[in-house]
Motif scaffolding. Structure first.
Motif, mmCIF file in Angstrom:
data_model
loop_
_atom_site.group_PDB
_atom_site.id
_atom_site.type_symbol
_atom_site.label_atom_id
_atom_site.label_comp_id
_atom_site.label_asym_id
_atom_site.label_seq_id
_atom_site.Cartn_x
_atom_site.Cartn_y
_atom_site.Cartn_z
ATOM 1 N N THR A 192 0.847 -1.186 0.000
ATOM 2 C CA THR A 192 0.000 0.000 0.000
ATOM 3 C C THR A 192 0.884 1.238 0.000
ATOM 4 O O THR A 192 1.626 1.476 0.958
ATOM 5 N N ARG A 193 0.825 2.010 -1.062
ATOM 6 C CA ARG A 193 1.637 3.219 -1.185
ATOM 7 C C ARG A 193 0.951 4.382 -0.483
ATOM 8 O O ARG A 193 -0.271 4.440 -0.433
ATOM 9 N N PRO A 194 1.724 5.340 0.047
ATOM 10 C CA PRO A 194 1.099 6.501 0.681
ATOM 11 C C PRO A 194 0.326 7.335 -0.332
ATOM 12 O O PRO A 194 0.652 7.350 -1.530
ATOM 13 N N ILE A 195 -0.685 8.016 0.133
ATOM 14 C CA ILE A 195 -1.489 8.885 -0.734
ATOM 15 C C ILE A 195 -0.582 9.983 -1.285
ATOM 16 O O ILE A 195 0.067 10.690 -0.508
ATOM 17 N N PRO A 196 -0.516 10.157 -2.599
ATOM 18 C CA PRO A 196 0.507 11.048 -3.178
ATOM 19 C C PRO A 196 0.151 12.521 -3.214
ATOM 20 O O PRO A 196 0.948 13.335 -3.682
ATOM 21 N N TYR A 197 -1.040 12.898 -2.713
ATOM 22 C CA TYR A 197 -1.455 14.299 -2.743
ATOM 23 C C TYR A 197 -1.869 14.762 -1.342
ATOM 24 O O TYR A 197 -2.159 13.942 -0.454
ATOM 25 N N VAL A 203 -3.479 17.578 4.638
ATOM 26 C CA VAL A 203 -4.308 16.376 4.791
ATOM 27 C C VAL A 203 -4.065 15.434 3.619
ATOM 28 O O VAL A 203 -4.373 15.784 2.471
ATOM 29 N N PRO A 204 -3.504 14.235 3.857
ATOM 30 C CA PRO A 204 -3.381 13.264 2.771
ATOM 31 C C PRO A 204 -4.752 12.936 2.191
ATOM 32 O O PRO A 204 -5.657 12.488 2.902
ATOM 33 N N PHE A 205 -4.897 13.168 0.894
ATOM 34 C CA PHE A 205 -6.190 12.971 0.236
ATOM 35 C C PHE A 205 -5.966 12.913 -1.261
ATOM 36 O O PHE A 205 -5.082 13.588 -1.801
ATOM 37 N N MET A 206 -6.777 12.106 -1.947
ATOM 38 C CA MET A 206 -6.758 12.098 -3.411
ATOM 39 C C MET A 206 -8.116 11.673 -3.935
ATOM 40 O O MET A 206 -8.864 10.940 -3.271
ATOM 41 N N PHE A 207 -8.459 12.168 -5.107
ATOM 42 C CA PHE A 207 -9.625 11.677 -5.831
ATOM 43 C C PHE A 207 -9.255 10.367 -6.514
ATOM 44 O O PHE A 207 -8.109 10.170 -6.948
ATOM 45 N N ALA A 208 -10.213 9.464 -6.609
ATOM 46 C CA ALA A 208 -9.969 8.156 -7.213
ATOM 47 C C ALA A 208 -11.266 7.675 -7.846
ATOM 48 O O ALA A 208 -12.206 8.463 -8.037
ATOM 49 N N THR A 209 -11.330 6.405 -8.174
ATOM 50 C CA THR A 209 -12.546 5.847 -8.757
ATOM 51 C C THR A 209 -13.241 4.863 -7.829
ATOM 52 O O THR A 209 -14.363 4.440 -8.108
ATOM 53 N N ALA A 311 -10.611 11.889 -12.288
ATOM 54 C CA ALA A 311 -9.927 11.913 -10.994
ATOM 55 C C ALA A 311 -8.551 12.556 -11.129
ATOM 56 O O ALA A 311 -8.130 13.343 -10.261
ATOM 57 N N LYS A 312 -7.838 12.262 -12.198
ATOM 58 C CA LYS A 312 -6.505 12.841 -12.418
ATOM 59 C C LYS A 312 -6.587 14.359 -12.544
ATOM 60 O O LYS A 312 -5.779 15.093 -11.945
ATOM 61 N N ARG A 313 -7.560 14.849 -13.296
ATOM 62 C CA ARG A 313 -7.716 16.309 -13.455
ATOM 63 C C ARG A 313 -8.030 16.978 -12.126
ATOM 64 O O ARG A 313 -7.494 18.052 -11.815
ATOM 65 N N LEU A 314 -8.901 16.364 -11.333
ATOM 66 C CA LEU A 314 -9.239 16.948 -10.029
ATOM 67 C C LEU A 314 -8.030 16.971 -9.108
ATOM 68 O O LEU A 314 -7.808 17.951 -8.379
ATOM 69 N N ASN A 315 -7.249 15.922 -9.110
ATOM 70 C CA ASN A 315 -6.039 15.887 -8.278
ATOM 71 C C ASN A 315 -5.061 16.980 -8.677
ATOM 72 O O ASN A 315 -4.486 17.673 -7.818
ATOM 73 N N VAL A 320 -2.171 19.431 -3.573
ATOM 74 C CA VAL A 320 -0.727 19.684 -3.561
ATOM 75 C C VAL A 320 -0.003 18.357 -3.745
ATOM 76 O O VAL A 320 -0.299 17.367 -3.052
ATOM 77 N N LEU A 321 0.943 18.343 -4.653
ATOM 78 C CA LEU A 321 1.697 17.122 -4.924
ATOM 79 C C LEU A 321 2.596 16.799 -3.735
ATOM 80 O O LEU A 321 3.366 17.633 -3.266
ATOM 81 N N ARG A 322 2.523 15.585 -3.269
ATOM 82 C CA ARG A 322 3.256 15.141 -2.089
ATOM 83 C C ARG A 322 4.367 14.155 -2.436
ATOM 84 O O ARG A 322 5.454 14.213 -1.886
#
Length: 362
Positions: A192-197, A203-209, A311-315, A320-322
């Motif tokens: 499990t990789r850390p959330i990249p954003y 706050v670690p967070f990302m949009f996904a599917t 999801a990529k566009r929203l991210n 912020v890129l982490r």
């Protein structure tokens, strides 16, 4: 359209299962056709709080710790226990641990977590977001519920309606703030990789599917409009897997976005019930193949190109890129899924049992 069987111990388990499955199939046909209204900004969730909907089945030793953590957590408006026929005294322990008037217990008779969750959701009264929890997770990460409300409120214009506190999978890569504990019997071990954003730089967070249990949080209005979890995914006695991904894709098809943040619970306290013995592990492996087919059936494939691109566009636009290297890895991996449209042809028939493995009471 959800089923509550209360005080029906005089009925056979087989008879109840037939009643529930028939009703669930009827609900599925109706609920799947519901549409969410409009495609603009979602209403504010600030006026309500979080309803913690906790599945309960024979983890009495965890009851007091879960209840204490939820009562301490700011943002929790109510606790609703989905008590699905425990035989170890969990029901009585919850009755002692909850707050009178504000919290409640919804009873089902060992009908499966999908039906228990749907039944308990009907008892939610004072919340704008429902978070579905499991009784082998201790929700002691202070501030997690407030963070759910903050994210849901911040991204109303982006129509964020489904949010995992555990993990997501994007193009066969897992992302979350804790290593997901895949039971060894499932032969599905992944890193499990850390959330990249980051949201708001902190706050670690990302949009996904897709969003995974537990916790799996949904706006109350969104969950209600979707008709809840699809009860035709599993019969009583079968493993409860894939209900979270299935819900996520159904929501995304209706213009609701999905995300993941990090709720660092103590997980797997008391063990995994559906791999407690070899027969259950075998059934879970078989059921996973069936559920994978049902998931792909929703939108044509598990990771539809249009959903991945959205999801990529929203991210890129809002976060912020982490971890740049992880985003590069994800983009590379996703090329295989975005280079062509979904090609999945769903099977015409889903067998009721897996390879002769008869579902047994959990």
């Amino acid at each position: 359209h959800h089923i509550a069987i209360i005080g029906q111990s005089d009925r056979s388990a087989e008879g109840m299962a037939r009643v529930v499955l028939a009703a669930a199939a009827a609900c599925g046909a109706l609920c799947q056709g519901w549409e969410l209204r409009g495609n603009g900004t979602l209403p504010s969730v600030a006026g309500g709080g979080v309803a913690a909907v906790v599945l309960s089945f024979n983890h009495r030793e965890n009851v007091n710790r879960i209840a204490a953590a939820l009562k301490r957590e700011r943002g929790i408006a109510e606790i609703v226990v989905a008590e699905d026929g425990s035989t170890d005294g969990s029901k009585e322990a919850w009755s002692r641990a909850l707050r009178g008037g504000r919290d409640s217990i919804a009873h089902t008779a060992d009908l499966h977590e999908i039906r228990a969750y749907n039944n308990a959701f009907r008892s939610v009264r004072n919340a704008s977001v429902a978070c579905f929890l499991q009784d082998d997770d201790i929700p002691d990460d202070a501030g997690w519920a407030s963070q759910v409300l903050e994210l849901m409120e911040a991204f109303r214009a982006e129509r964020l309606g489904i949010l995992s506190g555990l993990a997501t999978e994007v193009c066969q890569l897992e992302f979350g703030e804790q290593q997901v504990d895949h039971p060894a019997a499932m032969k599905n071990m992944k890193r499990t990789r850390p959330i990249p954003y980051l949201y708001d730089g902190r706050v670690p967070f990302m949009f996904a599917t897709e969003a995974w249990l537990s916790p799996l949080c949904a706006r109350v209005d969104v969950f209600r409009a979707l008709g809840g979890f699809d009860e035709t995914l599993a019969r009583p006695g079968e493993p409860g897997i894939g209900l979270d991904i299935h819900l996520s894709l159904r929501a995304a098809l209706r213009g609701i976005t999905v995300g993941v943040h990090g709720a660092k619970f103590r997980r797997g306290v008391g063990g995994h019930g559906t791999v407690a013995n070899p027969n259950k592990a075998k059934l879970r492996l078989c059921k996973r193949h069936q559920i994978s087919a049902r998931i792909r059936q929703v939108a044509g494939c598990r990771w539809p190109p249009s959903m991945l691109d959205h999801a990529k566009r929203l991210n890129q636009r809002h976060l912020v890129l982490r971890h740049p290297g992880l985003v590069t890895e994800m983009d590379t991996k996703c090329r295989a899924f975005t280079s062509h449209a979904c090609r999945y042809a769903p099977p015409r028939h889903f067998p009721e049992v897996c390879a002769g493995i008869v579902p047994t009471p959990s």
